[in-house]
Write a protein that holds these residues in place. Sequence first.
Motif, PDB file in Angstrom:
ATOM      1  N   GLY A  20      -3.728   3.406  -1.872  1.00 49.03           N
ATOM      2  CA  GLY A  20      -4.279   2.137  -2.331  1.00 49.03           C
ATOM      3  C   GLY A  20      -3.192   1.117  -2.582  1.00 49.03           C
ATOM      4  N   SER A  21      -3.610  -0.034  -3.111  1.00 45.91           N
ATOM      5  CA  SER A  21      -2.705  -1.168  -3.301  1.00 45.91           C
ATOM      6  C   SER A  21      -1.981  -1.073  -4.634  1.00 45.91           C
ATOM      7  N   THR A  37       0.848  -1.192   0.000  1.00 48.42           N
ATOM      8  CA  THR A  37       0.000   0.000   0.000  1.00 48.42           C
ATOM      9  C   THR A  37       0.885   1.244   0.000  1.00 48.42           C
ATOM     10  N   ASN A  61       0.926   5.847  -0.588  1.00 46.96           N
ATOM     11  CA  ASN A  61       0.150   7.082  -0.541  1.00 46.96           C
ATOM     12  C   ASN A  61       1.106   8.241  -0.812  1.00 46.96           C
TER      13      ASN A  61
END
Length: 826
Positions: free
Chosen positions: A298-299, A284, A286
């Motif tokens: 998000g992934s 993950t 950001n």
Amino acid sequence: MNRNKFVARALAIMLAFSLASAICPSVQAAGPAQDLEPPFLVSTTVTPSAADITNGPVDIEFRARITDATGAKAPLFNLAHPSGQQLGVAYLQLESGTPTDGIWLTKVTIPEGAAPGTWTIRLGSLEDTLSNSARNGWLYPATITVTDGSGVVGGVPTITGTPAVGSQLIAIPGMWEPTDVELSYQWSADGEELTDATDATLVLGPEMAGKAILVTVTGTKAGYTTAAKSSTATSPIVAPVIDTSAPSLGEYSVTPTKHNLANGPAEITIRTHITDVTGAKAPTVNISHASGQSHGFGSMTLVEGTAQDGTWERKVTIPVGSAPGAWEVSLYPLSDTRGNSGSGFKTLNTITIEAPVVDTSAPSLGEYSVTPTKHNLANGPAEITIRTHITDVTGAKAPTVNISHASGQSHGFGSMTLVEGTAQDGTWERKVTIPVGSAPGAWEVSLYPLSDTRGNRGSGFKTLNTITLTHEVPLDDLGTAIPEITGTPIVGNTLTAVPGAWGPAGVELSYQWSADGTKIDGATKATLVLGPNLAGSAITVTVTGSKIGYTTSSKASTQTAKVAVANVSVVPGGPTSVAATGHYTVPSTVGVTYRVNGTIKTAGSYASGYTKVGITAEVKPGYMLSGTTSWTLDLSKKSATATAPAVNYTTKTITIPHITGVAYSIDGAVKAAGTHRVTTHATVTATAAAANYVVAAKTWKYDLRTTVVPVKPVFNASANTVKIPANIGVIYYVNNVVKKAGTHTFTGTGTVTARAASGSYKLAGATSWNFDNRNAVVPVKPVFNASANTVKIPANTGVIYYVNNVVKKAGTHTFTGTGTVTARAA
């Protein structure tokens, strides 16, 4: 008699039977000795019960004992095979006894060449000389198993799956003949059969570590010799890998690390290389700014390699209007499929954003209103209007509101609608209905935290107002009357309640009859039939009136005279039955007691256990019976045999046969008889259609996918192109991006991958090709002049020159001392 004449004679006999069954109604004879029942099949015998026609034809004798009060007619006989073959179509002959109680006989020869398997004996609907018939079509009293020395033929099974503890192995049985062979499975470990391992799949437990597994498939079919085939053993089962460490981060990159939003949004690509023994979960990431703005949480997606050793990527867009300055790219703690997790965040890089327009604040709430703030639900639902005025430099997203009560009830959760102005300066509205029946009291109107299109978000909820709901309905008194009873109080008569005038209009009236002051169970209608149990009792009726908004009121009549006794003629109601469930229903008839197989039964539904049931009606004191007083219900179970569906691999269809008593399903969905289109894997299952049928469950599995061989792309390194072929059923990916058929330009290296376009296709052959479209350049050697202390850098397309790791353009440069010139690809 030749075969054609024999078939014609058989068809004529069956047609005559069908016509006789359809046009000859039952005739009831007058007089005390009426015969209204069809003949009864007492027992049957088949000699022999199995026939081996390997060495020649076999003669079969079938006998049936049939009884009937008047005399049975000769029944129609037929011997049928699921393949459609039929033998011995004829009427039975009376061998001994009489038509009222006799043994009926027929002889059939099963010839060489007859289909092996189960043959079913069929008798036509039994009928007597008075034309009494059960009208129930064919009877199926017995079967014969025919063998001809044929054996089941099967292919060698194979095993798919990973031979490791925790994995599942799947047995692929291969091709077996004939098509409806029943297959069973037995798994073994190092030559020893495993207990309860008899399914087509096997989950490998820890106790199987180090052992070689094989599966034996056994094919059986009535009339055929059983066959068994064993697979090749697997390699020894691998013990589970112990993994107690979190994934490891290797190389990573963030590009670009600088962007001016005056040129449009910043398109950021984040790549990481991660390794783990068991397999890493998707990382993950950001991208965040000190102002509180953030994007791209998000992934990541696995783009190269595997979860054990692979490269992950995520693309993020920082839109125009985002805050300028430093944006930090953060990687969240890594974890794997075993639950191992790292600690702490990792800053992968910092991106510098230059922006002409700055918006780092959440939207602002101005004036707002909630109307109405008070409502009585007795007057109907509450219609609530919520309005807010909101401003934002970039543009606010639609605000979210909700109206809630302390009881947990809530209404109107959702987004508001822009009704005036713009997203930068506008009025938003939402209308909410609180329905009648909602909880009274205070309802809070809440505005969720505001946010804009740049990702700026406020904190905390805002209570816009409180709505007070009540439900106050005053009750009025009903206009009532004393009810009266009409009718003569004699057993068998009907009394009627006359309620009198009640008001206002729309009053709902209910009734309760009583005997000597005690309520009569179930007597709640405006009329009451006086049964013998009420003889000697005085009857009253109580009428109750009710209406919304009014107080419920009850009034009782005066008593009647005591009920007198009189003999009443009654016709017993007949019982009913449901063959599918094996249940029968005893009716409720005043003055009648019912016995089932000699035992008194009250009115209601009963399970027969799928047997014959005899029911008789007996009169109660004060009544006399007329009409039918006895019934026989045959609720015995019937047998049905499931046959395999027909499969057409060309048209990709499965045809379900129509067999009474058998239900077919495809992949768990029940399907009617007929043709159904299937383009992928399919499992067909046959089971009993209802509980009154006995059916051996069967399963067939088919693979109707179309096999496609991918065409290899054409690579042209000199032109820097990749030509994707047009291949039906195949989708091509270049570096994990879908590409249509045609010529595409690519520089550098890459991989073309072919995948099935849908579940209707499966690929065979090569599915992946690598290419290298990089241009080869030979660097030109610089010119060194030691006496002049100069280095002359050549102009060389595709090459960048570095002097002591500093980029230098083509031309003459002055240097003293020693140094190194390095050439790198541009």
